[in-house]
Motif scaffolding. Structure first.
Motif, PDB file in Angstrom:
ATOM      1  N   ASN A 148       0.851  -1.250   0.003  1.00  0.00           N
ATOM      2  CA  ASN A 148      -0.027  -0.215   0.057  1.00  0.00           C
ATOM      3  C   ASN A 148       0.919   1.338   0.051  1.00  0.00           C
ATOM      4  OD1 ASN A 148      -2.254  -1.500   0.289  1.00  0.00           O
ATOM      5  ND2 ASN A 148      -2.158  -1.669   2.206  1.00  0.00           N
ATOM      6  N   LEU A 149       1.908   1.206  -0.962  1.00  0.00           N
ATOM      7  CA  LEU A 149       2.613   2.642  -1.039  1.00  0.00           C
ATOM      8  C   LEU A 149       2.549   3.133  -2.155  1.00  0.00           C
ATOM      9  CD1 LEU A 149       4.898   4.454   0.252  1.00  0.00           C
ATOM     10  CD2 LEU A 149       6.588   3.049  -0.600  1.00  0.00           C
ATOM     11  N   SER A 150       1.992   4.254  -2.383  1.00  0.00           N
ATOM     12  CA  SER A 150       2.032   5.319  -3.760  1.00  0.00           C
ATOM     13  C   SER A 150       3.197   5.403  -4.351  1.00  0.00           C
ATOM     14  CB  SER A 150       0.923   6.426  -3.523  1.00  0.00           C
ATOM     15  OG  SER A 150       1.048   7.282  -4.503  1.00  0.00           O
ATOM     16  N   PRO A 151       3.226   5.017  -5.686  1.00  0.00           N
ATOM     17  CA  PRO A 151       4.558   5.316  -6.367  1.00  0.00           C
ATOM     18  C   PRO A 151       4.584   6.777  -6.472  1.00  0.00           C
ATOM     19  CG  PRO A 151       2.983   3.811  -7.756  1.00  0.00           C
ATOM     20  CD  PRO A 151       2.367   4.226  -6.264  1.00  0.00           C
ATOM     21  N   ARG A 152       3.559   7.799  -6.248  1.00  0.00           N
ATOM     22  CA  ARG A 152       3.519   9.061  -6.465  1.00  0.00           C
ATOM     23  C   ARG A 152       4.224   9.646  -4.920  1.00  0.00           C
ATOM     24  NH1 ARG A 152       3.719   7.751 -10.191  1.00  0.00           N
ATOM     25  NH2 ARG A 152       1.988   6.899 -11.549  1.00  0.00           N
ATOM     26  N   LYS A 153       4.026   8.902  -4.180  1.00  0.00           N
ATOM     27  CA  LYS A 153       4.613   9.449  -2.742  1.00  0.00           C
ATOM     28  C   LYS A 153       6.075   9.285  -2.839  1.00  0.00           C
ATOM     29  CE  LYS A 153       4.396  10.139   1.595  1.00  0.00           C
ATOM     30  NZ  LYS A 153       4.143  11.655   2.204  1.00  0.00           N
ATOM     31  N   VAL A 154       6.390   7.967  -3.301  1.00  0.00           N
ATOM     32  CA  VAL A 154       8.021   7.770  -3.472  1.00  0.00           C
ATOM     33  C   VAL A 154       8.536   8.967  -4.276  1.00  0.00           C
ATOM     34  CG1 VAL A 154       9.725   6.220  -4.322  1.00  0.00           C
ATOM     35  CG2 VAL A 154       7.737   5.227  -3.133  1.00  0.00           C
ATOM     36  N   GLU A 155       8.070   9.144  -5.596  1.00  0.00           N
ATOM     37  CA  GLU A 155       8.589  10.166  -6.342  1.00  0.00           C
ATOM     38  C   GLU A 155       8.507  11.379  -5.788  1.00  0.00           C
ATOM     39  OE1 GLU A 155       6.968   8.567 -10.488  1.00  0.00           O
ATOM     40  OE2 GLU A 155       5.735  10.224  -9.732  1.00  0.00           O
ATOM     41  N   ALA A 156       7.708  11.666  -5.015  1.00  0.00           N
ATOM     42  CA  ALA A 156       7.812  13.323  -4.106  1.00  0.00           C
ATOM     43  C   ALA A 156       8.732  13.281  -3.309  1.00  0.00           C
ATOM     44  CB  ALA A 156       6.214  13.498  -3.634  1.00  0.00           C
ATOM     45  N   THR A 157       8.783  12.084  -2.472  1.00  0.00           N
ATOM     46  CA  THR A 157       9.817  11.985  -1.338  1.00  0.00           C
ATOM     47  C   THR A 157      11.354  12.198  -1.842  1.00  0.00           C
ATOM     48  OG1 THR A 157       8.341  10.632  -0.048  1.00  0.00           O
ATOM     49  CG2 THR A 157      10.776  10.623   0.456  1.00  0.00           C
ATOM     50  N   LEU A 158      11.620  11.529  -2.843  1.00  0.00           N
ATOM     51  CA  LEU A 158      12.915  11.836  -3.478  1.00  0.00           C
ATOM     52  C   LEU A 158      13.075  13.213  -4.236  1.00  0.00           C
ATOM     53  CD1 LEU A 158      13.336   8.632  -2.921  1.00  0.00           C
ATOM     54  CD2 LEU A 158      14.777   8.839  -4.833  1.00  0.00           C
ATOM     55  N   GLN A 159      12.150  13.696  -4.595  1.00  0.00           N
ATOM     56  CA  GLN A 159      12.258  15.137  -5.215  1.00  0.00           C
ATOM     57  C   GLN A 159      12.375  16.147  -4.293  1.00  0.00           C
ATOM     58  OE1 GLN A 159       9.108  15.200  -7.586  1.00  0.00           O
ATOM     59  NE2 GLN A 159       9.773  14.046  -9.522  1.00  0.00           N
ATOM     60  N   GLN A 160      11.795  15.851  -3.091  1.00  0.00           N
ATOM     61  CA  GLN A 160      11.925  16.841  -1.991  1.00  0.00           C
ATOM     62  C   GLN A 160      13.394  16.855  -1.374  1.00  0.00           C
ATOM     63  OE1 GLN A 160       8.803  15.698   0.879  1.00  0.00           O
ATOM     64  NE2 GLN A 160       7.364  16.990  -0.427  1.00  0.00           N
ATOM     65  N   ALA A 161      13.992  15.678  -1.512  1.00  0.00           N
ATOM     66  CA  ALA A 161      15.380  15.397  -1.068  1.00  0.00           C
ATOM     67  C   ALA A 161      16.288  16.004  -1.934  1.00  0.00           C
ATOM     68  CB  ALA A 161      15.648  13.813  -0.794  1.00  0.00           C
ATOM     69  N   GLY A 162      15.824  16.209  -3.349  1.00  0.00           N
ATOM     70  CA  GLY A 162      16.642  16.758  -4.325  1.00  0.00           C
ATOM     71  C   GLY A 162      17.113  15.992  -5.324  1.00  0.00           C
ATOM     72  N   TYR A 163      16.502  14.939  -5.399  1.00  0.00           N
ATOM     73  CA  TYR A 163      16.975  13.512  -6.568  1.00  0.00           C
ATOM     74  C   TYR A 163      15.723  13.416  -7.564  1.00  0.00           C
ATOM     75  CZ  TYR A 163      20.886  13.360  -3.775  1.00  0.00           C
ATOM     76  OH  TYR A 163      22.079  13.428  -3.031  1.00  0.00           O
ATOM     77  N   PHE A 164      15.899  13.019  -8.937  1.00  0.00           N
ATOM     78  CA  PHE A 164      15.061  12.625  -9.661  1.00  0.00           C
ATOM     79  C   PHE A 164      14.532  11.265  -9.371  1.00  0.00           C
ATOM     80  CE2 PHE A 164      14.207  10.187 -13.837  1.00  0.00           C
ATOM     81  CZ  PHE A 164      13.044  11.097 -14.032  1.00  0.00           C
ATOM     82  N   CYS A 165      13.063  11.303  -9.477  1.00  0.00           N
ATOM     83  CA  CYS A 165      12.639   9.722  -9.328  1.00  0.00           C
ATOM     84  C   CYS A 165      11.415   9.588 -10.233  1.00  0.00           C
ATOM     85  CB  CYS A 165      12.241   9.707  -7.911  1.00  0.00           C
ATOM     86  SG  CYS A 165      11.677   7.849  -7.546  1.00  0.00           S
ATOM     87  N   GLU A 166      11.379   8.580 -10.918  1.00  0.00           N
ATOM     88  CA  GLU A 166       9.948   8.364 -11.944  1.00  0.00           C
ATOM     89  C   GLU A 166       9.870   7.077 -12.148  1.00  0.00           C
ATOM     90  OE1 GLU A 166      10.839   8.523 -16.472  1.00  0.00           O
ATOM     91  OE2 GLU A 166       9.266  10.008 -16.224  1.00  0.00           O
ATOM     92  N   GLU A 167       8.625   6.566 -11.990  1.00  0.00           N
ATOM     93  CA  GLU A 167       8.071   5.377 -11.819  1.00  0.00           C
ATOM     94  C   GLU A 167       8.574   4.575 -13.303  1.00  0.00           C
ATOM     95  OE1 GLU A 167       4.268   2.379 -10.408  1.00  0.00           O
ATOM     96  OE2 GLU A 167       4.100   4.373 -11.047  1.00  0.00           O
ATOM     97  N   LEU A 168       8.750   3.607 -13.499  1.00  0.00           N
ATOM     98  CA  LEU A 168       9.028   2.619 -14.553  1.00  0.00           C
ATOM     99  C   LEU A 168       7.794   1.687 -14.661  1.00  0.00           C
ATOM    100  CD1 LEU A 168      12.730   1.814 -14.183  1.00  0.00           C
ATOM    101  CD2 LEU A 168      11.730   3.459 -15.933  1.00  0.00           C
ATOM    102  N   PRO A 169       7.459   1.496 -15.955  1.00  0.00           N
ATOM    103  CA  PRO A 169       6.433   0.719 -16.264  1.00  0.00           C
ATOM    104  C   PRO A 169       6.502  -0.720 -16.170  1.00  0.00           C
ATOM    105  CG  PRO A 169       7.070   1.650 -18.602  1.00  0.00           C
ATOM    106  CD  PRO A 169       7.754   2.376 -17.091  1.00  0.00           C
TER     107      PRO A 169
END
Length: 70
Positions: free
Chosen positions: A49-70
Motif C-alpha cells: 500500500n505505498l503510492s508510487p507518487r509518494k515515493v517520487e515526491a519524497t525523492l524530489q523533496q530530497a533533491g533527486y529525480f525519481c520516476e516510476e518505470l512501467p
C-alpha cells in the motif's frame, strides 16, 4: 506485497546514504535497494500500500529525480 520500480539520478553511495532517511520514513516498505550498475539507477521497493507518487515526491523533496518505470 508489491514491487515498485523507479528510474533515478542517484549515482553514488553517498547519495543513497542521503536519501536513506527519507525512504525509511515512508510507511509500508519491507525492503528497498538501488542498482547503481543499471543505466537507469533503478530503485526497487517492496511494499504494501505505498503510492508510487509518494515515493517520487519524497525523492524530489530530497533533491533527486525519481520516476516510476512501467
Amino acid at each position: 506485497m508489491e514491487v515498485l520500480v523507479f528510474k533515478t539520478n542517484l549515482r553514488f553511495k553517498k547519495q543513497i546514504n542521503a536519501v536513506t532517511p527519507h525512504i525509511n520514513n515512508l510507511h509500508g516498505i519491507a525492503r528497498w535497494n538501488v542498482d547503481l550498475d543499471d543505466i537507469d539507477r533503478v530503485l526497487r521497493i517492496e511494499s504494501d500500500n505505498l503510492s508510487p507518487r509518494k515515493v517520487e515526491a519524497t525523492l524530489q523533496q530530497a533533491g533527486y529525480f525519481c520516476e516510476e518505470l512501467p
